[in-house]
Design a protein around this motif. Structure first.
Motif, mmCIF file in Angstrom:
data_model
loop_
_atom_site.group_PDB
_atom_site.id
_atom_site.type_symbol
_atom_site.label_atom_id
_atom_site.label_comp_id
_atom_site.label_asym_id
_atom_site.label_seq_id
_atom_site.Cartn_x
_atom_site.Cartn_y
_atom_site.Cartn_z
ATOM 1 N N PHE A 164 0.726 -1.262 0.078
ATOM 2 C CA PHE A 164 0.055 -0.026 -0.081
ATOM 3 C C PHE A 164 0.844 1.220 -0.109
ATOM 4 N N PRO A 165 0.686 2.416 -0.893
ATOM 5 C CA PRO A 165 1.430 3.146 -0.929
ATOM 6 C C PRO A 165 1.298 4.239 0.107
ATOM 7 N N ASP A 166 2.352 4.905 0.754
ATOM 8 C CA ASP A 166 2.335 5.796 1.849
ATOM 9 C C ASP A 166 2.670 7.118 1.249
ATOM 10 N N VAL A 167 2.440 8.098 2.278
ATOM 11 C CA VAL A 167 2.632 9.478 1.633
ATOM 12 C C VAL A 167 3.705 10.396 2.761
ATOM 13 N N ASP A 169 6.865 18.642 8.477
ATOM 14 C CA ASP A 169 6.661 17.490 7.440
ATOM 15 C C ASP A 169 6.085 16.536 8.347
ATOM 16 N N TRP A 170 5.282 15.807 7.610
ATOM 17 C CA TRP A 170 4.711 14.449 8.465
ATOM 18 C C TRP A 170 4.612 13.424 7.230
ATOM 19 N N PHE A 171 4.908 12.331 7.933
ATOM 20 C CA PHE A 171 4.860 10.925 6.964
ATOM 21 C C PHE A 171 3.591 10.079 7.497
ATOM 22 N N TYR A 172 2.906 9.665 6.507
ATOM 23 C CA TYR A 172 1.483 9.110 6.697
ATOM 24 C C TYR A 172 1.596 7.556 6.283
ATOM 25 N N ARG A 173 1.331 6.710 7.154
ATOM 26 C CA ARG A 173 1.517 5.205 6.528
ATOM 27 C C ARG A 173 -0.078 4.778 6.158
ATOM 28 N N ASN A 174 0.135 4.220 5.070
ATOM 29 C CA ASN A 174 -1.175 3.560 4.725
ATOM 30 C C ASN A 174 -1.686 2.525 5.426
ATOM 31 N N ASN A 175 -2.925 2.343 6.062
ATOM 32 C CA ASN A 175 -3.220 1.236 6.869
ATOM 33 C C ASN A 175 -3.948 0.140 6.087
ATOM 34 N N GLY A 176 -4.051 0.465 4.537
ATOM 35 C CA GLY A 176 -4.336 -0.750 3.980
ATOM 36 C C GLY A 176 -6.026 -0.668 3.943
ATOM 37 N N ASP A 177 -6.850 0.145 4.651
ATOM 38 C CA ASP A 177 -8.120 -0.065 4.712
ATOM 39 C C ASP A 177 -8.925 1.375 4.223
ATOM 40 N N GLY A 178 -8.071 2.053 3.495
ATOM 41 C CA GLY A 178 -8.888 3.215 3.029
ATOM 42 C C GLY A 178 -8.558 4.449 3.841
ATOM 43 N N THR A 179 -7.441 4.445 4.879
ATOM 44 C CA THR A 179 -7.216 5.641 5.934
ATOM 45 C C THR A 179 -5.639 5.564 6.065
ATOM 46 N N PHE A 180 -5.108 6.706 6.366
ATOM 47 C CA PHE A 180 -3.950 6.836 6.676
ATOM 48 C C PHE A 180 -3.375 7.154 8.266
ATOM 49 N N SER A 181 -2.446 6.874 8.926
ATOM 50 C CA SER A 181 -2.159 7.210 10.202
ATOM 51 C C SER A 181 -0.739 7.905 10.374
ATOM 52 N N LYS A 182 -0.748 9.144 10.852
ATOM 53 C CA LYS A 182 0.674 9.789 11.148
ATOM 54 C C LYS A 182 1.516 9.022 11.876
#
Length: 589
Positions: free
Chosen positions: A149-152, A160-173
């Motif tokens: 899953f692509p992260d942002v 600056d922030w990194f957001y991990r793709n949770n794989g369920d349509g959401t992201f977590s900082k």
């Protein structure tokens, strides 16, 4: 960007005007012009960019924001992320605007994540979790942990922030080591050390705190006799940072003794393999400084090659005001060339690759210099707009000083440029056809970033052009497309799951196309993570993919389609594309 009190060598203006007339005449004679049409109003994209109040009293109110085209929910549709800032600029962009917004002092839309379905977009609540309040610059997208899953990563004037793709349509900082309160502009991913995890290079601009900087009215900074904001010259630069990916979701600064020791004013960055050694270099377009080109050295070290390689200065040895960068093999010799946009009253620069990361400035001989003088270039983008197998060029333009328009000297809103590559004629060069290439190219706007992607999956490249303090422009490519398309989704295994740096060589109809997969062409954006080529012979006689790991995949007699290629398993999925060529044929019948 501007150098306050800078001489931009306006003595070139007469030459620029004369050659502009020549190019304009050439464009009217060009046959089979593309049609780019703004379909944003009916696309579902409703986004009002906020980047200050439009008065540009500080340099921080001039850059605008970018975004990303990527499939965050892995459903085969190209979703869209648009980055935002704030509608007013307080004395502390590192924290006070966010505090003001959180306190309800103004209604701020924030970043916008849009899910794609049937060529339309619908907003995702709270940007899928990427709703932190920041003065946003851009986005870089990659699967940094190789989970599919692509992260942002979102760059900003702190933090600056990194957001991990949770794989369920959401992201977590996620705390990652990428947090920074300095002014970050563009970021680019590549696997510098070849360990299968993508590292991240982040360009930095100036050390900015408004209380230390004069504003128009103080009598400090002028451009063409008009008082404007100060900078970047006279301000302290920020040092770029190269972060190493440890493979567990964490990063740390790397090669600190080598990277950007002069604290240049960094704007755009691209990862590009300019010596065909299967390792990507990092090229940085700097504002009012020499550009940077970092080549890989033994033991994963880096060396700045821009001066020795010829990609740091203009042909006459000048620093230019670089704002955006893109790269492609524009002359069909198998070597990746680099193009940089610059400030108004200077020319944009084509660095033609002569091999081994040595370059010559050939903007003039390729028809790309003189016509750019009247415009303030932001994001450039190489892409094959007409499907003939060579790389054309789009350039987003827009001024940064509204005071110049108030004085009647230079317009703030500017038209964008579209150059058609003439490679098929046997005489390499470009012809500008923008005003004749569809209603979308007639729009006058303060453009900033540009994203490239086939958002409607019809086998041609579309563009999304962001504008400062306005709605974006969605330029749908309505053809004519000369040849059918081959669209490739590459899935790394030994390489990173997002295999940036993969090199694709497509042979069709006697033409050989060399395409490199990367993320950050333009300015502050991440582009469609797929490889799109067109097939002059109707099919691809041969497709060769060299992965960052060194593994090579070969396909023969490939029909036009959208293919998913796994580094280990080969072709794992195939979808038919209804290309513009086929659609027009059906209309005729």
């Amino acid at each position: 960007m501007t150098r306050a009190c800078q001489n931009h060598r306006t003595g070139f203006a007469a030459l620029a005007a004369a050659l502009w007339i020549v190019l304009a005449g050439a464009s009217s004679a060009t046959a089979q012009l593309p049609r780019l049409v703004d379909v944003r109003p009916e696309s579902g994209i409703d986004f009002e960019h906020q980047y200050g109040d439009g008065e540009a009293l500080y340099i921080s109110e001039s850059g605008g924001s970018g975004g990303a085209w990527f499939d965050f929910d892995i459903d085969g549709a190209l979703d869209l992320l648009l980055i935002n800032a704030f509608p007013d600029f307080s004395e502390d962009p590192h924290g006070a605007p966010a505090a003001a917004a959180a306190a309800g002092h103004y209604d701020w839309g924030g970043h916008l994540l849009l899910r794609a379905s049937s060529n339309r977009y619908t907003p995702v609540e709270k940007a899928g979790g990427m709703d932190d309040l920041v003065w946003g610059s851009g986005a870089a997208v990659a699967d940094v942990d190789n989970d599919g899953f692509p992260d942002v990563f979102i760059s900003a004037i702190g933090p600056d922030w990194f957001y991990r793709n949770n794989g369920d349509g959401t992201f977590s900082k996620q705390p990652s080591g990428l947090e920074s309160d300095t002014w970050s502009t563009t970021a680019t991913f590549n696997d510098w050390d070849g360990d299968g995890f993508l590292d991240l290079y982040v360009t930095k601009y100036v050390d900015f705190y408004a209380e230390h900087i004069p504003v128009p009215g103080d009598g400090s900074c002028f451009y063409r006799g008009i008082e404007v904001f100060c900078g970047p010259e006279g301000l302290v630069g920020e040092r770029d940072v190269f972060y190493r990916n440890h493979g567990d979701g964490s990063f740390s600064p790397w090669l600190q003794e080598v990277v950007d020791p002069e604290e240049t004013y960094g704007f755009a960055a691209i990862s590009v393999d300019c010596d065909n050694d299967q390792r990507q270099e990092v090229y940085v377009a700097n504002d009012s400084n020499i550009n940077l080109l970092y080549r890989w050295a033994d033991q994963n070290e880096a060396e700045d090659w821009a001066l020795f390689g010829g990609a740091g200065y203009s042909v006459d040895g000048r620093e230019q005001a670089g704002m955006g960068a893109t790269a492609a093999d524009v002359d069909g010799d198998g070597l990746t060339d680099i193009f940089v946009t610059n400030f108004q009253n200077d020319y944009n620069t084509l660095y033609r690759n002569r091999g081994h990361c040595t370059f010559t400035d050939e903007a003039t001989s390729y028809g790309l210099a003189a016509g750019s003088f009247p415009f303030m270039g932001w994001a450039p983008m190489f892409f094959d707009v007409d499907g003939d197998g060579d790389q054309d060029l789009y350039i987003a333009n827009g001024h940064i000083h509204p005071q110049m328009e108030y004085a009647g000297l230079e317009t703030f809103d500017q038209r964008n440029l579209l150059y058609i590559n003439q490679l098929e004629t046997g005489a390499p060069g470009f012809v500008e056809v923008g005003e004749d290439a569809g209603a979308g190219m007639s729009i006058i706007s303060p453009s900033r970033a540009v994203m490239r992607g086939d958002y409607d999956n019809d086998g041609d490249a579309d563009l999304l052009d962001t504008t400062i303090n306005d709605q974006p422009i969605l330029l749908r490519n309505e053809g004519p497309i000369q040849n059918p398309a081959l669209l490739l989704t590459l899935v790394g295994r030994d390489s990173s799951r997002s295999p940036y740096g993969a090199r694709v060589v497509v042979t069709s109809g006697g033409m050989v196309q060399h395409v490199e997969l990367r993320d950050s062409d333009g300015y502050a954006v991440s582009n469609d993570p797929r490889v799109l080529t067109h097939l002059p012979g109707g099919i691809a006689d041969r497709v060769e993919i060299t992965w960052p790991s060194g593994r090579v995949s070969t396909l023969s007699d490939v029909e036009p389609a959208w293919l998913v290629i796994d580094e280990i398993r080969g072709e794992i999925a195939r979808t038919a594309l209804v290309s513009t060529v086929e659609a027009e044929d059906n209309d005729e019948r």
